[in-house]
Scaffold this active site. Structure first.
Site, PDB file in Angstrom:
ATOM      1  N   PRO A   2       0.803  -1.217   0.000  1.00 33.43           N
ATOM      2  CA  PRO A   2       0.000   0.000   0.000  1.00 33.43           C
ATOM      3  C   PRO A   2       0.838   1.270   0.000  1.00 33.43           C
ATOM      4  CG  PRO A   2      -0.370  -1.262   1.997  1.00 33.43           C
ATOM      5  CD  PRO A   2       0.696  -1.943   1.238  1.00 33.43           C
ATOM      6  N   GLU A   3       0.539   2.120  -0.928  1.00 32.28           N
ATOM      7  CA  GLU A   3       1.051   3.490  -0.922  1.00 32.28           C
ATOM      8  C   GLU A   3      -0.108   4.383  -0.485  1.00 32.28           C
ATOM      9  OE1 GLU A   3       3.293   4.459  -4.478  1.00 32.28           O
ATOM     10  OE2 GLU A   3       3.478   2.349  -4.990  1.00 32.28           O
TER      11      GLU A   3
END
Length: 277
Positions: A2-3
């Site tokens: 996840p960014e």
DNA sequence: ACGAGAACCTGTTTGC
DNA sequence: TGCAAACAGGTTCTCG
């Protein structure tokens, strides 16, 4: 993993089932994730109310009544799932932590690689929390613009791609969106960060905002692990212009070039050497 | 001081 | 087909 867009997608999924709810029960299936779980984790949360679910960079910040904040990072493979039904189905492998609310909802944290973590921090310790203290600006805030970015890049002798991954420069960008933003801005990932000034910085700041906003609108990008908390896949990966597209034609269509893959600081970078200078 | 690389851990994909 | 190596969205520590 996840960014910023994926973490924001998770935050938005948690909001309706967590904000204002009381935590009835906390289940912790391991003593540690990336770090040891905090002392008295379950006891400190049980019976408390969630005042707000916020995000800073790639950190979820769950504000708990009484002043504690649950700092929650998803690492590379972290996934959050919401089960509206009671009881929730039996836990799967790597389901490490579970929050049960007074709304009858189960929130599960699954993280195969355990690069993620959870920590509980008192209000007075929040400002000095090491992982938060030196974070750069939030790219989607109005104050973030070309001038701010240029200032942050000044004098940096590293490739611009590596600089974008440095959370002290800008917060929340990771390996996918660094490549995507640079393509949209027409800037080579190999260009020295300190040369991204003036008009280039303006274009890059705008590209960062645009690509992050579009990715959030699409529910993030699912390569392997990311899910929206309701179980749906993100679908921004279909809008990638360069990431994971080595050997394919440059989407600009006019340069007749092919997307290249190189390694910078040990991470894959994708770009068009014709369109990006 | 700064930047590149290794380390952390598990699962999946790639290549011989 | 089978096995080992390489690789994966992050962050931090070490080394030069």
């Amino acid at each position: 993993m996840p960014e910023l867009p994926e973490v924001e997608t998770v935050r938005r999924g948690l909001l309706p089932v967590l904000e204002g709810r009381r935590l009835e029960r906390v289940i912790q299936r391991r003593p540690d994730l990336r770090f040891p779980m905090p002392e008295g984790f379950g006891q400190r949360l049980t019976g408390r109310t969630v005042d707000a679910v916020q995000r800073r960079a790639k950190f979820l910040m769950v504000r708990i009544s009484g002043g504690d904040t649950l700092i929650w990072h998803l690492g590379m493979s972290g996934r959050v799932m919401i089960f509206p039904e009671t009881p929730a189905p039996p836990p799967a492998a790597h389901d490490h932590v579970e929050l049960l609310t007074d709304g009858g909802v189960t929130i599960r944290f699954n993280d195969a690689r355990r690069f993620g973590f959870m920590d509980l921090v008192a209000a007075e310790d929040l400002a000095s929390y090491p992982m938060l203290a030196h974070l750069g600006p939030e790219p989607l805030d109005d104050e973030f613009d070309g001038a701010v970015l240029a200032e942050r890049l000044r004098g940096k002798n590293t490739p611009i791609k590596a600089a974008l991954l440095d959370q002290r420069v800008v917060a929340g960008i990771g390996n996918i969106y660094a490549s995507e933003a640079l393509f949209r801005a027409g800037i080579s990932p190999r260009r020295l960060a300190r040369t991204v000034q003036g008009g280039r910085a303006v274009k890059l700041a705008a590209a960062i905002k645009a690509v992050l906003a579009a990715a959030i609108a699409a529910g993030g990008s699912t390569l392997r692990d990311h899910r929206q908390p309701n179980g749906e896949l993100g679908y921004f990966q279909h809008a990638f212009e360069v990431y994971d597209r080595a050997g394919q034609a440059c989407p600009n269509g006019v340069c007749n070039a092919v997307i290249r893959q190189i390694v910078q600081s040990g991470r894959s970078t994708f770009y068009c050497s014709r369109c990006q200078r």
